[in-house]
Design an enzyme around this catalytic site. Structure first.
Site, PDB file in Angstrom:
ATOM      1  N   CYS A 287       0.850  -1.192   0.000  1.00 43.26           N
ATOM      2  CA  CYS A 287       0.000   0.000   0.000  1.00 43.26           C
ATOM      3  C   CYS A 287       0.883   1.238   0.000  1.00 43.26           C
ATOM      4  O   CYS A 287       1.848   1.304   0.763  1.00 43.26           O
ATOM      5  CB  CYS A 287      -0.882  -0.023   1.249  1.00 43.26           C
TER       6      CYS A 287
ATOM      7  N   HIS B  55      -9.073  -3.752  -2.329  1.00 43.63           N
ATOM      8  CA  HIS B  55      -8.109  -3.005  -1.501  1.00 43.63           C
ATOM      9  C   HIS B  55      -8.457  -1.511  -1.476  1.00 43.63           C
ATOM     10  O   HIS B  55      -8.527  -0.896  -0.410  1.00 43.63           O
ATOM     11  CB  HIS B  55      -6.694  -3.230  -2.059  1.00 43.63           C
ATOM     12  N   GLU B  56      -8.693  -0.959  -2.670  1.00 42.73           N
ATOM     13  CA  GLU B  56      -8.988   0.484  -2.743  1.00 42.73           C
ATOM     14  C   GLU B  56     -10.355   0.794  -2.135  1.00 42.73           C
ATOM     15  O   GLU B  56     -10.526   1.823  -1.468  1.00 42.73           O
ATOM     16  CB  GLU B  56      -8.933   0.977  -4.198  1.00 42.73           C
TER      17      GLU B  56
ATOM     18  N   HIS C  86     -10.184   1.289   1.502  1.00 40.70           N
ATOM     19  CA  HIS C  86      -9.710   2.624   1.900  1.00 40.70           C
ATOM     20  C   HIS C  86     -10.886   3.596   2.090  1.00 40.70           C
ATOM     21  O   HIS C  86     -10.833   4.482   2.942  1.00 40.70           O
ATOM     22  CB  HIS C  86      -8.786   3.216   0.840  1.00 40.70           C
TER      23      HIS C  86
HETATM   24 ZN    ZN Z   1      -3.656   1.042  -0.099  1.00 42.97          ZN
END
Ligand code: ZN
Length: 183
Positions: A98, A141-142, A145
């Site tokens: 990341c 993953h994004e 966030h």
């Molecule tokens: Zn990330």
């Protein structure tokens, strides 16, 4: 314009983002700058909180796989108001890193293999797609966030223990760097 990255320890990475109501020029400029920043930092994806914005937006490059090797393509995608509609029962372990946790890569992080995601693009078109493999991994993953979740939250207890010290070191390094900038 390249934007400054936010790093682990910054509370904005733990906040939940807000949906975009209207795609204004401000949003277009934000997306353009996020794409520029992602390229400059050599990332595969970048979510708004990572550059200090709480809009529900992330950008990414489509990753393709050939014979087990993955490579970034030139295809860049913008996800506005993404929603994970469904996930496969089948889970796969892949390695992740990341931009907000520089230097940390962890193998075998379990996530669903295939997902269906809806979002809108910069023109306001609604897109629903079923994606798999690395592209699905990046989107998950994004998308995390945007909900204040980091990939280290997805580790198994054993993995968490293994990277604990490394994460502490990274945080210290960042703090040191930032105090140098401030003074
Ligand atoms: Zn990330």
């Amino acid at each position: 314009m390249q934007l400054d990255l936010r790093y682990i320890g910054d509370s904005i990475l733990r906040e939940k983002t807000k949906e975009v109501d209207v795609i204004t020029d401000e949003i277009r400029i934000l997306v353009r700058d996020m794409i520029e920043t992602m390229h400059a930092k050599n990332g595969i994806g970048l979510a708004a909180p990572q550059i200090g914005s709480l809009h529900r937006i992330f950008v990414c490059l489509v990753v393709e796989e050939t014979e087990g090797q993955r490579f970034k393509t030139e295809t860049q995608r913008v996800y506005i108001n993404p929603k994970i509609e469904s996930v496969s029962e089948e889970m796969v372990g892949m390695n992740e890193g990341c931009l907000s946790i520089p230097g940390l890569y962890v193998d075998h992080i379990m996530r669903p293999k295939t997902i269906t995601v809806s979002s809108i693009d910069l023109e306001g078109n609604k897109i629903v797609e079923t994606i798999t493999g690395w592209h699905a991994r990046v989107v998950l993953h994004e998308n995390d966030h945007l909900n204040g979740v980091l990939f280290i939250d997805r580790l198994q207890p054993k993995q968490k223990k293994m990277v604990e010290e490394e994460v502490k070191k990274i945080k210290k390094k960042i703090e040191k760097k930032q105090s140098r900038i401030r003074h």
